[in-house]
Scaffold this active site. Structure first.
Site, PDB file in Angstrom:
ATOM      1  N   LYS A   1     -54.767  69.500   3.102  1.00  0.00           N
ATOM      2  CA  LYS A   1     -53.598  69.718   2.245  1.00  0.00           C
ATOM      3  C   LYS A   1     -52.416  70.426   2.903  1.00  0.00           C
ATOM      4  O   LYS A   1     -51.304  70.398   2.366  1.00  0.00           O
ATOM      5  CB  LYS A   1     -54.012  70.550   1.016  1.00  0.00           C
ATOM      6  CG  LYS A   1     -54.901  69.809   0.071  1.00  0.00           C
ATOM      7  CD  LYS A   1     -54.157  68.668  -0.570  1.00  0.00           C
ATOM      8  CE  LYS A   1     -55.054  67.692  -1.265  1.00  0.00           C
ATOM      9  NZ  LYS A   1     -54.544  66.333  -1.289  1.00  0.00           N
TER      10      LYS A   1
ATOM     11  N   TYR B   1     -67.455  64.005   5.125  1.00  0.00           N
ATOM     12  CA  TYR B   1     -67.587  65.450   4.928  1.00  0.00           C
ATOM     13  C   TYR B   1     -69.062  65.736   4.700  1.00  0.00           C
ATOM     14  O   TYR B   1     -69.613  65.350   3.667  1.00  0.00           O
ATOM     15  CB  TYR B   1     -66.801  65.903   3.699  1.00  0.00           C
ATOM     16  CG  TYR B   1     -65.299  65.841   3.852  1.00  0.00           C
ATOM     17  CD1 TYR B   1     -64.596  64.652   3.696  1.00  0.00           C
ATOM     18  CD2 TYR B   1     -64.576  66.994   4.138  1.00  0.00           C
ATOM     19  CE1 TYR B   1     -63.213  64.611   3.828  1.00  0.00           C
ATOM     20  CE2 TYR B   1     -63.186  66.970   4.274  1.00  0.00           C
ATOM     21  CZ  TYR B   1     -62.518  65.773   4.123  1.00  0.00           C
ATOM     22  OH  TYR B   1     -61.144  65.735   4.250  1.00  0.00           O
TER      23      TYR B   1
ATOM     24  N   TYR C   1     -57.390  64.724  -3.961  1.00  0.00           N
ATOM     25  CA  TYR C   1     -57.352  64.336  -2.550  1.00  0.00           C
ATOM     26  C   TYR C   1     -56.144  63.439  -2.256  1.00  0.00           C
ATOM     27  O   TYR C   1     -55.461  63.617  -1.254  1.00  0.00           O
ATOM     28  CB  TYR C   1     -58.656  63.629  -2.151  1.00  0.00           C
ATOM     29  CG  TYR C   1     -58.907  63.658  -0.656  1.00  0.00           C
ATOM     30  CD1 TYR C   1     -59.761  64.600  -0.086  1.00  0.00           C
ATOM     31  CD2 TYR C   1     -58.265  62.763   0.198  1.00  0.00           C
ATOM     32  CE1 TYR C   1     -59.979  64.644   1.283  1.00  0.00           C
ATOM     33  CE2 TYR C   1     -58.467  62.799   1.559  1.00  0.00           C
ATOM     34  CZ  TYR C   1     -59.324  63.735   2.104  1.00  0.00           C
ATOM     35  OH  TYR C   1     -59.521  63.771   3.459  1.00  0.00           O
TER      36      TYR C   1
ATOM     37  N   PRO D   1     -58.475  73.936   5.826  1.00  0.00           N
ATOM     38  CA  PRO D   1     -58.170  72.512   6.041  1.00  0.00           C
ATOM     39  C   PRO D   1     -59.127  71.530   5.365  1.00  0.00           C
ATOM     40  O   PRO D   1     -58.900  70.320   5.445  1.00  0.00           O
ATOM     41  CB  PRO D   1     -58.252  72.362   7.567  1.00  0.00           C
ATOM     42  CG  PRO D   1     -59.070  73.502   8.036  1.00  0.00           C
ATOM     43  CD  PRO D   1     -58.912  74.608   7.059  1.00  0.00           C
TER      44      PRO D   1
ATOM     45  N   HIS E   1     -56.527  54.739   4.234  1.00  0.00           N
ATOM     46  CA  HIS E   1     -57.921  54.983   3.834  1.00  0.00           C
ATOM     47  C   HIS E   1     -58.040  54.907   2.311  1.00  0.00           C
ATOM     48  O   HIS E   1     -57.294  55.557   1.598  1.00  0.00           O
ATOM     49  CB  HIS E   1     -58.370  56.366   4.311  1.00  0.00           C
ATOM     50  CG  HIS E   1     -58.786  56.364   5.750  1.00  0.00           C
ATOM     51  ND1 HIS E   1     -59.721  57.220   6.261  1.00  0.00           N
ATOM     52  CD2 HIS E   1     -58.396  55.577   6.771  1.00  0.00           C
ATOM     53  CE1 HIS E   1     -59.886  56.968   7.550  1.00  0.00           C
ATOM     54  NE2 HIS E   1     -59.087  55.985   7.883  1.00  0.00           N
TER      55      HIS E   1
HETATM   56  C1  LIG Z   1     -54.708  74.707  14.602  1.00  0.00           C
HETATM   57  C2  LIG Z   1     -54.341  74.148  13.255  1.00  0.00           C
HETATM   58  C3  LIG Z   1     -54.990  73.028  12.753  1.00  0.00           C
HETATM   59  C4  LIG Z   1     -54.652  72.503  11.505  1.00  0.00           C
HETATM   60  N1  LIG Z   1     -55.330  71.422  11.017  1.00  0.00           N
HETATM   61  C5  LIG Z   1     -55.014  70.941   9.812  1.00  0.00           C
HETATM   62  C6  LIG Z   1     -55.681  69.835   9.276  1.00  0.00           C
HETATM   63  O1  LIG Z   1     -56.581  69.263   9.889  1.00  0.00           O
HETATM   64  N2  LIG Z   1     -55.322  69.380   8.029  1.00  0.00           N
HETATM   65  C7  LIG Z   1     -54.314  69.992   7.321  1.00  0.00           C
HETATM   66  O2  LIG Z   1     -53.986  69.551   6.226  1.00  0.00           O
HETATM   67  N3  LIG Z   1     -53.652  71.034   7.808  1.00  0.00           N
HETATM   68  C8  LIG Z   1     -53.979  71.521   9.030  1.00  0.00           C
HETATM   69  N4  LIG Z   1     -53.299  72.569   9.498  1.00  0.00           N
HETATM   70  C9  LIG Z   1     -52.217  73.089   8.681  1.00  0.00           C
HETATM   71  C10 LIG Z   1     -50.933  72.270   8.863  1.00  0.00           C
HETATM   72  O3  LIG Z   1     -50.793  71.907  10.196  1.00  0.00           O
HETATM   73  C11 LIG Z   1     -49.785  73.136   8.368  1.00  0.00           C
HETATM   74  O4  LIG Z   1     -49.977  73.343   6.988  1.00  0.00           O
HETATM   75  C12 LIG Z   1     -48.403  72.533   8.626  1.00  0.00           C
HETATM   76  O5  LIG Z   1     -48.105  72.587  10.007  1.00  0.00           O
HETATM   77  C13 LIG Z   1     -47.329  73.315   7.854  1.00  0.00           C
HETATM   78  O6  LIG Z   1     -46.059  72.885   8.245  1.00  0.00           O
HETATM   79  P1  LIG Z   1     -44.842  73.919   8.292  1.00  0.00           P
HETATM   80  O7  LIG Z   1     -43.673  73.124   8.693  1.00  0.00           O
HETATM   81  O8  LIG Z   1     -44.820  74.708   7.055  1.00  0.00           O
HETATM   82  O9  LIG Z   1     -45.232  74.976   9.427  1.00  0.00           O
HETATM   83  P2  LIG Z   1     -45.429  74.779  10.987  1.00  0.00           P
HETATM   84  O10 LIG Z   1     -45.961  73.438  11.298  1.00  0.00           O
HETATM   85  O11 LIG Z   1     -46.205  75.961  11.449  1.00  0.00           O
HETATM   86  O12 LIG Z   1     -43.952  74.837  11.580  1.00  0.00           O
HETATM   87  C14 LIG Z   1     -43.251  76.055  11.694  1.00  0.00           C
HETATM   88  C15 LIG Z   1     -42.264  75.931  12.849  1.00  0.00           C
HETATM   89  O13 LIG Z   1     -41.503  77.118  12.919  1.00  0.00           O
HETATM   90  C16 LIG Z   1     -41.390  77.525  14.268  1.00  0.00           C
HETATM   91  N5  LIG Z   1     -41.133  78.958  14.301  1.00  0.00           N
HETATM   92  C17 LIG Z   1     -42.000  79.977  14.141  1.00  0.00           C
HETATM   93  N6  LIG Z   1     -41.385  81.147  14.241  1.00  0.00           N
HETATM   94  C18 LIG Z   1     -40.074  80.871  14.458  1.00  0.00           C
HETATM   95  C19 LIG Z   1     -38.927  81.681  14.645  1.00  0.00           C
HETATM   96  N7  LIG Z   1     -38.994  83.009  14.621  1.00  0.00           N
HETATM   97  N8  LIG Z   1     -37.749  81.078  14.844  1.00  0.00           N
HETATM   98  C20 LIG Z   1     -37.635  79.729  14.855  1.00  0.00           C
HETATM   99  N9  LIG Z   1     -38.705  78.914  14.695  1.00  0.00           N
HETATM  100  C21 LIG Z   1     -39.900  79.483  14.492  1.00  0.00           C
HETATM  101  C22 LIG Z   1     -42.724  77.117  14.869  1.00  0.00           C
HETATM  102  O14 LIG Z   1     -42.668  76.988  16.288  1.00  0.00           O
HETATM  103  C23 LIG Z   1     -42.963  75.774  14.188  1.00  0.00           C
HETATM  104  O15 LIG Z   1     -42.404  74.714  14.901  1.00  0.00           O
HETATM  105  C24 LIG Z   1     -53.637  73.120  10.745  1.00  0.00           C
HETATM  106  C25 LIG Z   1     -52.977  74.227  11.233  1.00  0.00           C
HETATM  107  C26 LIG Z   1     -53.321  74.764  12.468  1.00  0.00           C
HETATM  108  C27 LIG Z   1     -52.615  75.994  12.967  1.00  0.00           C
END
Ligand SMILES: Cc1cc2nc3c(=O)[nH]c(=O)nc-3n(C[C@H](O)[C@H](O)[C@H](O)COP(=O)(O)OP(=O)(O)OC[C@H]3O[C@@H](n4cnc5c(N)ncnc54)[C@H](O)[C@@H]3O)c2cc1C
Length: 392
Positions: free
Chosen positions: A296, A200, A384, A292, A72
């Site tokens: 980011k 948006y 962005y 969201p 995009h």
């Molecule tokens: C419903 C939803 C919609 C979203 N939509 C957007 C969006 O449109 N745009 C955007 O930019 N961001 C969005 N986000 C945010 C984005 O998805 C997160 O910032 C991103 O997933 C962060 O990645 P991470 O690896 O830090 O955490 P996570 O993706 O949360 O990964 C953490 C992992 O740790 C695991 N875990 C948890 N506890 C334990 C434990 N005790 N032991 C072992 N493993 C464990 C979990 O199962 C998971 O697999 C959204 C988040 C949610 C919840």
């Protein structure tokens, strides 16, 4: 079991870190509490900054993204029934790629299989020990047996509800947060996107976002009240509200299709400082959450682990502790700038239920400014597409 870095969580942060470390000759083991199909299907973020795209390329896991992702070159900001384009290449020379977070996770897992990187699923009772020592360890249960992972460092990549952040002794961490007075109702629909830029929209009835996941799947969001039940939103009600809020004077509207997924997500900004304690380093949603609106969350998780991988590499290759000691300070500079941008986009585009007519007119002036001033549009665009990831 022994490894150099024990990684808790197989989300984007944990898996990306495992690959970045592997590339630098550092061993790791990833422990994940969920099963693999759940992790691979979890629908979340979908916009990759150019820096995130480059990270996947550097790791050699970008083929499917280049095949299926949608590049995009801008977004559209809508208000008073008119859409205004913010053109990224003209303003910054960069772009973003729309590619689902679950696809990134699938690609990282497939490459982990090929490269023999250990990722253990369905792990329970994960507990951290000895964070203040040079020999921390993680105990857990897996397939009915007790496990123990001895490591040099632990990376807490286990998301907002994980156990790593709460494992830090009380009084060490400080939390800064803001809960917004609205949520997002999101849907996935089997409908071809009716145009190729995200929209948006600040409408009189609240915010709406038109986006997409593929040439056949549209992703749409509506601002809704906190605590709203998804059961109160029939498919008809959702489409009517989307059409009302996204209505434009040129007749553009989203295509309708079968809704395959819907849910309500609360909005918050959250940062915990510092992002490290002893031999535990926190990354991604485990230590910060952004609303969201600026797309980011996943990008910030990836930039944290890029810094962490470099700091660990300097430690293991030349015994240098300087960057590890500065990990939190280095990451927080980018985290807070990204928090500011996400808060600003959210404040500009949503209707605050307690807002006044003054607030509304100020929002309209801000949107008018951003869409008519090259300087203001450039500031939006450079945030962005992603601020640089700095190592100091
Ligand atoms: C419903 C939803 C919609 C979203 N939509 C957007 C969006 O449109 N745009 C955007 O930019 N961001 C969005 N986000 C945010 C984005 O998805 C997160 O910032 C991103 O997933 C962060 O990645 P991470 O690896 O830090 O955490 P996570 O993706 O949360 O990964 C953490 C992992 O740790 C695991 N875990 C948890 N506890 C334990 C434990 N005790 N032991 C072992 N493993 C464990 C979990 O199962 C998971 O697999 C959204 C988040 C949610 C919840």
């Amino acid at each position: 079991m022994k490894t150099q870095v024990g990684i808790v969580g197989a989300g984007p942060a944990g898996l990306m870190l495992a690959h970045l470390l592997h590339l630098r000759g550092i061993e790791s083991v990833v422990l994940e509490s969920r099963d693999r199909p759940y992790v691979e299907k979890r629908i979340r973020a979908g916009v990759l900054e150019q820096g995130s795209v480059e990270m996947l390329e550097e790791l050699g896991v970008a083929d499917r993204m280049h095949q299926l992702g949608l590049v995009h070159h801008g977004i559209e900001l809508g208000f008073q029934h008119t859409r205004h384009r913010i053109d990224f290449p003209t303003l910054t020379g960069r772009s973003v790629t729309v590619y689902g977070q679950h696809e990134v996770v699938k690609d990282l897992l497939a490459a982990a299989d090929q490269r023999g990187l250990p990722v253990m699923f369905d792990v329970t009772d994960v507990t951290l020990h000895g964070l203040d020592t040079d020999a921390p360890c993680i105990t857990f249960m897996h397939e009915g047996e007790a496990g123990r992972l001895e490591c040099d460092f632990i990376a807490g990549c286990d998301g907002f509800h994980g156990i790593c952040r709460p494992s830090v002794p009380k009084g060490v961490l400080t939390t800064y947060d803001r809960v917004y007075p609205f949520s997002w109702l999101g849907i996935l629909a089997d409908a071809a996107p009716s145009q190729n830029a995200l929209v948006y929209m600040n409408s009189d009835r609240g915010f709406a976002l038109f986006s997409m996941r593929s040439p056949t799947v549209t992703r749409l969001y509506l601002q809704c009240r906190n605590g709203e039940s998804i059961d109160d939103w029939s498919d008809d009600r959702i489409w009517n509200e989307l059409h009302t809020r996204l209505q434009c004077s040129d007749g553009w509207k989203p295509n309708e299709g079968h809704i395959t997924q819907k849910g309500v997500t609360p909005m918050r900004s959250f940062v915990t400082e510092p992002m490290q304690h002893g031999r535990l380093y926190l990354a991604g949603d485990a230590v910060h959450i952004v609303p969201p609106t600026g797309a980011k969350g996943m990008n910030l998780a990836l930039s944290d682990v890029k810094v962490l991988a470099e700091a660990l590499s300097r430690f293991f290759s030349r015994g240098s502790v300087e960057m590890l000691a500065n990990y939190s300070a280095i990451c927080l500079r980018r985290v807070w700038k990204t928090q500011r941008f996400s808060w600003w986009m959210t404040s500009m585009l949503h209707r605050d239920p307690d807002g006044t007519e003054f607030d509304h007119r100020r929002q309209m002036a801000e949107l008018d400014y951003v869409t008519s001033s090259t300087a203001a549009a450039t500031a939006l665009a450079e945030n962005y597409v992603g601020l640089p990831i700095l190592f100091s």
